[in-house]
Structures are given as structure tokens and as C-alpha cells.
Design a protein around this motif. Structure first.
Motif, PDB file in Angstrom:
ATOM      1  N   PRO A 154     -48.915  10.896   0.869  1.00  0.00           N
ATOM      2  CA  PRO A 154     -48.206  11.201  -0.382  1.00  0.00           C
ATOM      3  C   PRO A 154     -47.211  10.093  -0.705  1.00  0.00           C
ATOM      4  O   PRO A 154     -46.577   9.521   0.192  1.00  0.00           O
ATOM      5  CB  PRO A 154     -47.485  12.521  -0.073  1.00  0.00           C
ATOM      6  N   LEU A 155     -47.067   9.782  -1.976  1.00  0.00           N
ATOM      7  CA  LEU A 155     -46.176   8.701  -2.389  1.00  0.00           C
ATOM      8  C   LEU A 155     -44.738   8.908  -1.910  1.00  0.00           C
ATOM      9  O   LEU A 155     -44.114   7.943  -1.449  1.00  0.00           O
ATOM     10  CB  LEU A 155     -46.217   8.529  -3.908  1.00  0.00           C
ATOM     11  N   PRO A 156     -44.170  10.113  -1.965  1.00  0.00           N
ATOM     12  CA  PRO A 156     -42.808  10.278  -1.445  1.00  0.00           C
ATOM     13  C   PRO A 156     -42.685   9.906   0.029  1.00  0.00           C
ATOM     14  O   PRO A 156     -41.661   9.358   0.449  1.00  0.00           O
ATOM     15  CB  PRO A 156     -42.519  11.764  -1.673  1.00  0.00           C
ATOM     16  N   LEU A 157     -43.753  10.179   0.824  1.00  0.00           N
ATOM     17  CA  LEU A 157     -43.719   9.817   2.237  1.00  0.00           C
ATOM     18  C   LEU A 157     -43.782   8.297   2.401  1.00  0.00           C
ATOM     19  O   LEU A 157     -43.068   7.728   3.243  1.00  0.00           O
ATOM     20  CB  LEU A 157     -44.880  10.482   2.980  1.00  0.00           C
ATOM     21  N   VAL A 158     -44.621   7.624   1.616  1.00  0.00           N
ATOM     22  CA  VAL A 158     -44.692   6.164   1.673  1.00  0.00           C
ATOM     23  C   VAL A 158     -43.332   5.563   1.345  1.00  0.00           C
ATOM     24  O   VAL A 158     -42.856   4.641   2.025  1.00  0.00           O
ATOM     25  CB  VAL A 158     -45.768   5.634   0.702  1.00  0.00           C
ATOM     26  N   ARG A 159     -42.691   6.092   0.327  1.00  0.00           N
ATOM     27  CA  ARG A 159     -41.373   5.578  -0.050  1.00  0.00           C
ATOM     28  C   ARG A 159     -40.358   5.802   1.063  1.00  0.00           C
ATOM     29  O   ARG A 159     -39.528   4.931   1.353  1.00  0.00           O
ATOM     30  CB  ARG A 159     -40.917   6.240  -1.342  1.00  0.00           C
ATOM     31  N   ARG A 160     -40.411   6.961   1.681  1.00  0.00           N
ATOM     32  CA  ARG A 160     -39.465   7.263   2.753  1.00  0.00           C
ATOM     33  C   ARG A 160     -39.701   6.352   3.955  1.00  0.00           C
ATOM     34  O   ARG A 160     -38.749   5.806   4.533  1.00  0.00           O
ATOM     35  CB  ARG A 160     -39.574   8.737   3.152  1.00  0.00           C
ATOM     36  N   LEU A 161     -40.965   6.163   4.341  1.00  0.00           N
ATOM     37  CA  LEU A 161     -41.270   5.295   5.467  1.00  0.00           C
ATOM     38  C   LEU A 161     -40.859   3.852   5.196  1.00  0.00           C
ATOM     39  O   LEU A 161     -40.386   3.143   6.091  1.00  0.00           O
ATOM     40  CB  LEU A 161     -42.767   5.351   5.770  1.00  0.00           C
ATOM     41  N   SER A 162     -41.016   3.420   3.965  1.00  0.00           N
ATOM     42  CA  SER A 162     -40.736   2.020   3.638  1.00  0.00           C
ATOM     43  C   SER A 162     -39.257   1.673   3.747  1.00  0.00           C
ATOM     44  O   SER A 162     -38.903   0.490   3.808  1.00  0.00           O
ATOM     45  CB  SER A 162     -41.229   1.699   2.226  1.00  0.00           C
ATOM     46  N   ARG A 163     -38.390   2.670   3.797  1.00  0.00           N
ATOM     47  CA  ARG A 163     -36.945   2.396   3.820  1.00  0.00           C
ATOM     48  C   ARG A 163     -36.455   1.942   5.186  1.00  0.00           C
ATOM     49  O   ARG A 163     -35.337   1.439   5.307  1.00  0.00           O
ATOM     50  CB  ARG A 163     -36.173   3.651   3.396  1.00  0.00           C
ATOM     51  N   SER A 164     -37.259   2.115   6.220  1.00  0.00           N
ATOM     52  CA  SER A 164     -36.842   1.697   7.561  1.00  0.00           C
ATOM     53  C   SER A 164     -37.796   0.657   8.111  1.00  0.00           C
ATOM     54  O   SER A 164     -38.983   0.617   7.750  1.00  0.00           O
ATOM     55  CB  SER A 164     -36.801   2.900   8.510  1.00  0.00           C
ATOM     56  N   ALA A 165     -37.285  -0.191   9.009  1.00  0.00           N
ATOM     57  CA  ALA A 165     -38.136  -1.200   9.640  1.00  0.00           C
ATOM     58  C   ALA A 165     -39.250  -0.534  10.445  1.00  0.00           C
ATOM     59  O   ALA A 165     -40.391  -1.023  10.460  1.00  0.00           O
ATOM     60  CB  ALA A 165     -37.301  -2.104  10.535  1.00  0.00           C
ATOM     61  N   ALA A 166     -38.928   0.588  11.085  1.00  0.00           N
ATOM     62  CA  ALA A 166     -39.956   1.299  11.858  1.00  0.00           C
ATOM     63  C   ALA A 166     -41.047   1.840  10.951  1.00  0.00           C
ATOM     64  O   ALA A 166     -42.239   1.783  11.277  1.00  0.00           O
ATOM     65  CB  ALA A 166     -39.311   2.435  12.650  1.00  0.00           C
ATOM     66  N   GLY A 167     -40.661   2.351   9.795  1.00  0.00           N
ATOM     67  CA  GLY A 167     -41.647   2.867   8.856  1.00  0.00           C
ATOM     68  C   GLY A 167     -42.510   1.770   8.273  1.00  0.00           C
ATOM     69  O   GLY A 167     -43.731   1.932   8.120  1.00  0.00           O
ATOM     70  N   ARG A 168     -41.902   0.624   7.957  1.00  0.00           N
ATOM     71  CA  ARG A 168     -42.687  -0.502   7.439  1.00  0.00           C
ATOM     72  C   ARG A 168     -43.635  -1.025   8.513  1.00  0.00           C
ATOM     73  O   ARG A 168     -44.745  -1.470   8.199  1.00  0.00           O
ATOM     74  CB  ARG A 168     -41.752  -1.607   6.936  1.00  0.00           C
TER      75      ARG A 168
END
Length: 282
Positions: A154-168
Motif C-alpha cells: 500500500p502506498l501509505p506503507l511505502v511512504r512510511r518505510l521510505s522515511r527511515s534508512a532501514a525502510g529504504r
């Protein structure tokens, strides 16, 4: 905002109109930039401003990727069609034998343009087409899994993950050796580009039959490979050198499959050197 250009490409069903989105900046000899499968022209953003100081830079969304629509009926996403489309694009923009640089699929397309003598020089970063069949199956399996993930998150999850180095890292470590350096906005945009790429499935199917086996005589060629490429291992660079023996083979220390983000200064220098014929024609 990108520009768009439309032009005619021959097909078995008669001429077809192809539309390509692109951005053009800088001054100097023209340098055409081609991205990889599932990516978009913004893959080159980390190096464009460096290149534009010495080159007129034209970054392209390949047909069916980024903001370029898929090829129309009668045209398929194979190498001969892409050669014709890129040749038509250059003619439409008045680019007479530009330099070309490409990454992954774009590297293979750049080499094809060089083989057809449509460009002045070729710089290929981790180009496709120098694989064994097991290596190709592995790469295509990884790409297909990345596509499924991009379409399923889901796009909200992608956005949330992208905010941290671990998520990216979770989202992009397959293609970047230093994913934490990619901006959150860029990670979201390229995840959406992969999810929505209309040409992805057909390009992957066409790639099953692809191997680059011809020399590129008369055109300066540079092949560069990241030492941390997890998608197309760097031993494929040795095969590329065997196929194109006059090519300059360059290591990109600490770089992954899409090296422009991992070390922009190094990659820009390789691209500029590769588009200087006396240097690139080793």
C-alpha cells in the motif's frame, strides 16, 4: 515537468506513433541517458547536474516506463523495436549520433545503438545480456519479485518505510549498495514507477531470448560494473570485455546495480570520460 515528443516507427501493421517523455538540460555534446527495466529517467538525477556542466543531457523515460506510454499495438518491447524507437526519438529531437549511457536494460540498449552505429560512444553500467542462463533466471526472478512487492505494498506503507534508512534499505537494497543515501521522495517515486510500468512484463518476456554476443567496432565503449552489484554479478563484466575486446572495463568500488546513487561523482566521471573518444577508445 518533462517534455514529450511523438514520432513514427514502422511496424508489421504499418507506421505507429510512439510518444516518449524526456528531460533535456545542460550544454555541450549531447549525451542520451537510458534507465533500466522498471525504473524511470529520475534514476539519473544524482549525476545529471554534474554531467550538464559539460554535456547536453537528455534523460529518457523508455516506452512503457516512467511517464512514457507503452508501445502501441503492432510494436513489441524487443531490442529491434527499441532500436527503432530510440533512433526515431533522436531524429525527432535533432540529435545526430549522440553519446549514450545506459544502466542495466539501458546499458544493453546503449550497446545495441553502438552496434548499429547510431551513437558516437557507449557507456554501459552493469548492462544486461552478458549472463549465463542460470544468472538470467536468477535476475529475472528477483525483478519479478520486486515488481510483485511494488504492486502489493500500500502506498501509505511505502511512504512510511521510505522515511527511515532501514525502510529504504528494505525497499531498494537489491539495486543500491547504499540505499540510505536515496531520498524518501525518490524511493516512493521509483516504487510507483516499478508498480505502474506498462512495459515491464513484455520487456521481461522478450529478455528471455537475449544475449549480447557481437563486438561494437568503430565506437568507443566503456563498460562499468559495481563491485556490490547483487542483481548482475560483476563477473559478467569480464564476459562483456571478451565480447567487446576494445572496451574499457571499469570497476565501481562499493557500488550496486544502479550505481548513480551510490557514488555520483565516480559515475559522472566515468560517463564523461566515456564520452571523450580519445579516452574511451582503449
Amino acid at each position: 515537468m518533462p517534455s514529450e515528443v511523438s514520432f513514427s516507427v514502422p511496424s508489421p501493421l504499418g507506421p505507429r506513433t510512439v510518444t516518449v517523455a524526456y528531460e533535456r538540460t545542460g550544454a555541450g555534446e549531447p549525451l542520451l541517458l537510458l534507465h533500466g527495466i522498471g525504473h524511470h529517467r529520475q534514476a539519473w538525477d544524482p549525476v545529471v547536474h554534474i554531467l550538464a556542466a559539460e554535456r547536453e543531457v537528455i534523460a529518457v523515460d523508455l516506452p512503457g516506463f516512467g511517464e512514457s506510454p507503452a508501445l502501441p499495438d503492432g510494436l513489441t518491447h524487443d531490442l529491434s523495436t527499441m532500436n527503432a524507437a530510440l533512433g526515431g526519438f533522436c531524429t525527432a529531437l535533432g540529435l545526430e549520433r549522440p553519446h549514450v549511457a545506459g544502466n542495466s536494460l539501458g546499458g544493453l540498449l546503449a550497446l545495441e545503438l553502438g552496434r548499429e552505429k547510431l551513437v558516437r560512444s557507449v557507456t554501459a553500467l552493469s548492462p544486461a545480456g552478458f549472463w549465463t542462463q542460470p544468472e538470467r533466471r536468477y535476475a529475472f526472478g528477483v525483478l519479478a519479485a520486486m515488481r510483485r512487492a511494488a504492486r502489493g505494498l500500500p502506498l501509505p506503507l511505502v511512504r512510511r518505510l521510505s522515511r527511515s534508512a532501514a525502510g529504504r534499505t528494505l525497499l531498494t537494497s537489491t539495486i543500491y549498495a547504499r540505499p540510505g543515501r536515496r531520498s524518501p521522495e525518490a524511493v516512493v517515486a521509483e516504487t510507483l514507477a516499478l508498480a505502474h510500468a506498462a512495459g515491464f512484463a513484455e520487456t521481461l518476456r522478450a529478455g528471455v531470448r537475449v544475449r549480447f554476443t557481437d563486438d561494437v567496432p568503430g565506437v568507443p565503449v566503456t563498460v562499468a560494473w559495481g563491485t556490490r552489484d547483487r542483481l548482475l554479478p560483476r563477473r559478467q563484466g569480464v564476459r562483456a570485455k571478451q565480447v567487446v575486446p576494445r572496451a574499457r572495463l571499469v570497476r565501481l568500488p562499493g557500488c550496486g546495480h544502479v550505481p548513480m546513487n551510490d557514488d555520483p561523482a565516480l559515475v559522472a566521471r566515468v560517463l564523461l570520460d566515456g564520452s571523450r573518444p580519445l579516452v574511451g577508445s582503449a
